[in-house]
Design an enzyme around this catalytic site. Structure first.
Site, mmCIF file in Angstrom:
data_model
loop_
_atom_site.group_PDB
_atom_site.id
_atom_site.type_symbol
_atom_site.label_atom_id
_atom_site.label_comp_id
_atom_site.label_asym_id
_atom_site.label_seq_id
_atom_site.Cartn_x
_atom_site.Cartn_y
_atom_site.Cartn_z
ATOM 1 N N ASP A 171 -2.003 -5.104 4.543
ATOM 2 C CA ASP A 171 -1.628 -5.851 5.747
ATOM 3 C C ASP A 171 -2.625 -6.985 5.976
ATOM 4 O O ASP A 171 -3.815 -6.738 6.234
ATOM 5 C CB ASP A 171 -1.615 -4.901 6.943
ATOM 6 N N HIS A 202 2.220 -6.454 5.951
ATOM 7 C CA HIS A 202 2.766 -6.512 7.305
ATOM 8 C C HIS A 202 4.260 -6.871 7.256
ATOM 9 O O HIS A 202 4.666 -7.755 6.516
ATOM 10 C CB HIS A 202 2.004 -7.594 8.079
#
Length: 233
Positions: A171, A202
Site C-alpha cells: 500500500d 491500495h
C-alpha cells in the site's frame, strides 16, 4: 430495489442522502453500512451495496461529503478526479462524519427492527470504520486499506465488538512502518483481526477500475462475508 434515501442527522437539524439497497422481498437478515472512499458514493460503492443486498442484507452508503457538496462522484482512474477527491477528503470533518455514520447506524437498526448493523469501509472509509469501532454502537466492523489507523491506536481500548482489517503490504498510502505499528499495537487486542495481502496495493478490492486485483478482492471479500455472517446473525 435501490435508491437514495434521506437520513436525519443526530441533532435532527438537517438530512443527508444515503444510497440504500434492499434485498428481494425486503426481508433483511441484518444491515451493512458501506463507508465511501474519497471518491464519494460512486458507482463502485453503490455496487458494493447492491452485492450486499443480493446476499440478503439491507445496505446503506451515506454521502459523507454532503455538507460541502452533495452527491460527489469521482473516478479513481482519472487524474483530475483523484486530485479533486484529495481536496474533498481534506475538507471533511471526520469527527462529524462519524456522527453521520452513527445517524446511519440508527436508521439502519430501525430498518432491521432492532437487529444488528455491520460497517465496512474503504480507504478513507476504512479509517472511519476503525473510528466507528471505537466510537459507535455498531456490531461488527471491517476496514479495507484504512489510512492513518496507526495514528488512532490510542482509541482502541474502546473497541468492544469484532473488527477485521485488510492490509495490502504494498500500500503506497500506508507504508511498512505504519503497517508494523498496526500489527504490533493491536497484537493483544482480542477484538481485532488483521489480514495481510502480500504485494497488493491500495484499492485492490475496488469493484471497478484499474486498481482491482481479482484474486485479492475475492479473498478479502470472502473473509468479510464470513465475518459478517458470523457476527451479524
Amino acid at each position: 430495489m435501490a435508491d437514495f434515501t434521506p437520513i436525519a442527522t443526530l441533532e435532527g437539524d438537517a438530512r443527508f442522502d444515503a444510497y440504500v439497497a434492499r434485498p428481494e422481498g425486503d426481508e433483511a437478515k441484518a444491515a451493512i453500512i458501506v463507508i465511501q472512499e474519497i471518491f464519494g458514493v460512486n458507482a463502485g460503492i453503490r455496487t458494493k451495496c447492491d452485492n450486499w443486498a443480493k446476499a440478503g442484507y439491507i445496505a446503506y452508503a451515506p454521502d459523507l461529503f454532503w455538507r460541502e457538496q452533495p452527491h460527489i462522484e469521482l473516478d479513481a482512474d482519472v487524474p483530475e478526479d483523484f486530485q479533486q477527491a484529495l481536496g474533498h477528503m481534506q475538507k471533511l470533518n471526520q469527527d462529524q462524519a462519524i456522527r453521520d455514520i452513527e445517524a446511519t447506524i440508527k436508521a439502519a437498526r430501525v430498518a432491521v427492527n432492532g437487529g444488528k448493523v455491520g460497517l465496512v469501509g474503504y480507504c478513507l472509509g476504512g479509517r472511519l470504520a476503525f473510528m466507528a469501532a471505537c466510537r459507535t454502537d455498531g456490531d461488527a466492523f471491517v476496514a479495507y486499506y484504512g489510512v492513518g489507523i496507526d495514528g488512532l491506536l490510542g482509541e482502541q481500548h474502546a473497541i468492544g465488538k469484532p473488527v477485521l482489517l485488510h492490509v495490502p503490504t504494498a500500500d503506497h498510502f500506508v507504508g511498512p512502518d505504519a503497517q508494523k505499528a498496526m500489527h504490533d499495537g493491536m497484537a493483544d487486542n482480542r477484538h481485532v483481526t488483521l489480514h495481510d495481502y502480500d504485494g497488493l496495493d491500495h484499492g485492490f478490492a475496488a469493484e471497478l477500475g484499474a486498481r482491482r486485483d481479482e484474486d485479492g478482492a475475492q479473498l478479502a471479500d470472502g473473509r468479510t462475508a464470513a465475518f459478517f455472517a458470523a457476527h451479524l446473525a
